[in-house]
Design an enzyme around this catalytic site. Structure first.
Site, mmCIF file in Angstrom:
data_model
loop_
_atom_site.group_PDB
_atom_site.id
_atom_site.type_symbol
_atom_site.label_atom_id
_atom_site.label_comp_id
_atom_site.label_asym_id
_atom_site.label_seq_id
_atom_site.Cartn_x
_atom_site.Cartn_y
_atom_site.Cartn_z
ATOM 1 N N ASP A 113 0.878 -1.170 0.000
ATOM 2 C CA ASP A 113 0.000 0.000 0.000
ATOM 3 C C ASP A 113 0.913 1.217 0.000
ATOM 4 O O ASP A 113 1.700 1.409 0.935
ATOM 5 C CB ASP A 113 -0.853 -0.026 1.280
ATOM 6 C CG ASP A 113 -2.196 0.630 1.102
ATOM 7 O OD1 ASP A 113 -2.248 1.686 0.478
ATOM 8 O OD2 ASP A 113 -3.193 0.075 1.607
ATOM 9 N N ASP A 210 -2.963 4.779 -2.309
ATOM 10 C CA ASP A 210 -3.948 5.418 -1.443
ATOM 11 C C ASP A 210 -4.365 6.788 -1.993
ATOM 12 O O ASP A 210 -3.509 7.582 -2.390
ATOM 13 C CB ASP A 210 -3.300 5.593 -0.056
ATOM 14 C CG ASP A 210 -4.292 5.999 1.007
ATOM 15 O OD1 ASP A 210 -5.215 5.227 1.281
ATOM 16 O OD2 ASP A 210 -4.130 7.104 1.583
ATOM 17 N N GLU A 251 -6.650 3.897 -5.530
ATOM 18 C CA GLU A 251 -7.915 4.172 -4.835
ATOM 19 C C GLU A 251 -8.372 5.524 -5.353
ATOM 20 O O GLU A 251 -7.714 6.541 -5.155
ATOM 21 C CB GLU A 251 -7.695 4.259 -3.326
ATOM 22 C CG GLU A 251 -9.021 4.491 -2.600
ATOM 23 C CD GLU A 251 -8.859 5.056 -1.198
ATOM 24 O OE1 GLU A 251 -9.828 4.973 -0.429
ATOM 25 O OE2 GLU A 251 -7.798 5.611 -0.877
ATOM 26 N N HIS A 324 -11.012 -2.523 4.026
ATOM 27 C CA HIS A 324 -10.787 -2.155 5.429
ATOM 28 C C HIS A 324 -11.498 -0.874 5.841
ATOM 29 O O HIS A 324 -11.440 -0.485 7.002
ATOM 30 C CB HIS A 324 -9.281 -1.991 5.656
ATOM 31 C CG HIS A 324 -8.721 -0.856 4.841
ATOM 32 N ND1 HIS A 324 -8.651 -0.900 3.467
ATOM 33 C CD2 HIS A 324 -8.252 0.359 5.193
ATOM 34 C CE1 HIS A 324 -8.158 0.239 3.010
ATOM 35 N NE2 HIS A 324 -7.899 1.020 4.042
ATOM 36 N N ASP A 325 -12.125 -0.183 4.890
ATOM 37 C CA ASP A 325 -12.875 1.034 5.213
ATOM 38 C C ASP A 325 -14.382 0.807 5.150
ATOM 39 O O ASP A 325 -15.150 1.734 5.426
ATOM 40 C CB ASP A 325 -12.547 2.145 4.197
ATOM 41 C CG ASP A 325 -11.111 2.634 4.273
ATOM 42 O OD1 ASP A 325 -10.520 2.590 5.363
ATOM 43 O OD2 ASP A 325 -10.584 3.065 3.231
HETATM 44 C C1 NOJ Z 1 -7.852 5.724 2.331
HETATM 45 C C2 NOJ Z 1 -7.566 4.536 3.184
HETATM 46 O O1 NOJ Z 1 -8.204 3.414 2.638
HETATM 47 C C3 NOJ Z 1 -8.033 4.870 4.584
HETATM 48 O O2 NOJ Z 1 -8.020 3.754 5.427
HETATM 49 C C4 NOJ Z 1 -7.161 5.981 5.102
HETATM 50 O O3 NOJ Z 1 -7.631 6.403 6.368
HETATM 51 C C5 NOJ Z 1 -7.173 7.187 4.168
HETATM 52 N N1 NOJ Z 1 -7.049 6.810 2.783
HETATM 53 C C6 NOJ Z 1 -6.054 8.129 4.486
HETATM 54 O O4 NOJ Z 1 -4.816 7.560 4.164
#
Ligand code: NOJ
Length: 547
Positions: A113, A210, A251, A324-325
């Site tokens: 990542d 990210d 992402e 994970h989010d």
């Molecule tokens: C996206 C990530 O998936 C998330 O978990 C993170 O808090 C934010 N970007 C900031 O890096």
């Protein structure tokens, strides 16, 4: 400072890379919560090594590791203080090198990542930058005497923080301790290129990038993402000679096809593919913390829309529902109680038999559903805690907690449920975060012992996909129309055609307009493709030639 940005042009053969990527099946690991090998209650790299056979048996051939770098952990590793070192709790660089070796010896790949938009304020660059206005790092971040706008942080509150050391405000799109890097400074681009090179030299096979859309901003125009130099920057990172075999997935909160083309059309030499979040944002919720009654129809329609768009423009799609989010998709739009096994397997067939690169988030393969807690003490995530605090200003605590239970990122971050024992088989110590509230009911050991196992269904699905190229490169054609309470599609390649039927919440009779062989995959053991389908029943079969 006017350091040139190095981008080496050349015949990078990204099309070959695209084809290769269709064979990848990627399992996302949240290292903190996957497997603890040393009893400190926190997952680690040696724990992952211990579980590689489990993953290989499932049929995955690559893992994406959420950040493992040195970090104070305000945002669980997305706040990096050293991109070239490993977080103490996770192990050492030797452990990381061992993981890369063991993966490669099993024919598996590693995706790291990469977090290029921000660093921790504990990073050396920030510590230097804040000292004064005239040092080699002074322009690594965004500094202003006055707040230049009223941007808000994703984690709530202003995105600008006054730093008393430098006497200026800096930008943090996320936590106060996650300062945004100023990519308009060529030294930042070069520094990030060097980090990419460092990890390529270590042998990693790719990067998940990210919030990649945020690395170029246009403060004048009020844009904190998709700024005018975005593609120049992505190209600078990955369009170089040493990037030609990398798998890169951004992402990226794109909502239209043109934007997707700009990011990952093969000739652009930027990203291999990206995550777009249309279906995540729209299925079963009206906003991140507010549920909306919904069904699998919404998921089907979004999936098919992006299938058509990516196919039309020859783009590589990603296939995913959880990460994970995001709390588990099956809990929002299917039945995660009485029909949990059926829901989990049916959604897997809807998603992973389409065209694209499958991403499976840890726990999906055992049908993990959303958890529920009676106390805010069970949560840890910074966004969750800030949001709860804000909610409590305007609504009763009970309602605030319900919303948090629905939308919290911690709903995807409990320790992996390996068995039903005291700590779920995750650790011999005290887990860093509450175990899943249903872990005694939903865990690997129990799923594997069950007559109907989600894991075994995933295993069979991935085998079918691996062994039949029609599921990789075959054309996708949808047979269901928007009003139907089912999803039917075919995959066709070189005259070979497969049919996939996924029924939604109600029992109904389904007849195909062509004849099929006996199902090669089915979650309830069907003997034929036509007939009455139970709720969330699915089946897959080869169409008889000539039909
Ligand atoms: C996206 C990530 O998936 C998330 O978990 C993170 O808090 C934010 N970007 C900031 O890096």
């Amino acid at each position: 400072m006017d350091m040139p940005i190095e981008t080496k042009e050349g015949a990078l053969m990204l099309c070959a890379k695209y084809q290769d990527a269709l064979r990848w099946v990627i399992y996302q690991i949240y290292p903190r919560s996957f497997m603890d090998s040393n009893g400190d209650g926190i997952g680690d790299l040696q724990g992952i090594i211990q579980k590689l056979d489990y993953l290989k048996d499932l049929g995955v051939n690559a893992i994406w590791l959420c950040p493992c770098y040195k970090s104070p952990n305000d945002d669980n590793g997305y706040d990096i203080s050293d991109y070239r070192d490993i977080m103490d709790e996770f192990g050492t660089m030797a452990d990381m090198e061992a993981l890369i070796d063991v993966l490669h010896s099993r024919g598996m790949k590693l995706i790291m990542d990469l977090v290029p938009n921000h660093t921790s304020t504990a990073h050396r660059w920030f510590r230097e930058s804040r000292k004064d206005k005239d040092n080699p790092y002074s322009d690594f971040y965004y500094w202003f005497d006055e707040k230049p706008n009223d941007w808000k942080s994703v984690f709530r509150g202003s995105a600008w923080e006054f730093d008393p050391v430098r006497g200026q405000y800096y930008l943090h799109s996320f936590a106060v301790s996650q300062a945004d890097l100023n990519w308009d400074n060529p030294a930042v681009v070069k520094a990030m290129q060097e980090i990419v090179d460092f990890w390529i030299d270590k042998g990693v096979d790719g990067f998940r990038v990210d919030v990649v859309d945020m690395i170029s901003k246009d403060l004048g125009a009020g844009k904190n993402c998709f700024g005018p130099r975005l593609h120049e920057f992505i190209h600078a990172l990955f369009g170089r000679e040493n990037g030609k075999n990398l798998f890169t997935v951004g992402e990226c909160w794109v909502t239209d096809t043109d934007e997707m083309i700009r990011h990952c059309a093969a000739e652009r030499q930027e990203l291999t593919t990206l995550f777009q979040f249309d279906h995540i944002e729209k299925c079963g919720r009206s906003d991140k913390f507010s549920p909306k009654p919904d069904t699998l129809k919404t998921l089907r329609d979004h999936l098919l829309h992006w299938q058509q768009e990516t196919e039309k423009h020859d783009l590589l799609n990603t296939l995913f529902t959880d990460n994970h989010d995001q709390p588990p998709m099956i809990s929002r739009i299917a039945n995660d109680r009485e029909k949990r096994y059926e829901s989990a397997t049916c959604v897997a067939a809807m998603v992973y038999l389409l065209k694209g690169v499958p991403f499976i988030y840890q726990g999906q393969e055992i049908g993990r559903a959303a958890a529920h807690y009676d106390s805010i003490e069970c949560f840890n995530d910074i966004e969750t805690i800030n949001t709860y605090r804000d909610f409590c200003q305007t609504m009763p605590e009970k309602e605030a907690l319900e919303r948090i239970n629905f939308g919290s990122r911690d709903n995807a971050r409990h320790p992996m449920e390996w068995d039903g024992s005291e700590n779920g088989g995750f650790t011999t110590g005290k887990p860093w975060i509450a175990l899943h509230s249903r872990y005694r009911e939903i865990n690997v050991k129990k799923d594997l012992a069950a007559e109907r196992s989600v894991y075994r269904f995933y295993q069979a699905l991935l085998k079918l996909r691996r062994e039949n190229d029609a599921f990789l490169d075959g054309k996708v054609e949808a047979l269901s129309s928007p009003d139907d309470a089912h999803m039917i599609f075919t995959r066709t390649l070189n005259g070979e055609k497969w049919a996939v039927i996924c029924n939604f919440e109600s029992e109904q009779r389904i007849e195909l307009p062509f004849a099929c062989e006996k199902p090669a995959l089915s979650n309830l053991g069907r003997a034929s493709m036509n007939g009455v389908y139970a709720p969330y029943e699915c089946a897959v079969a080869k169409v008889i030639a000539g039909e």
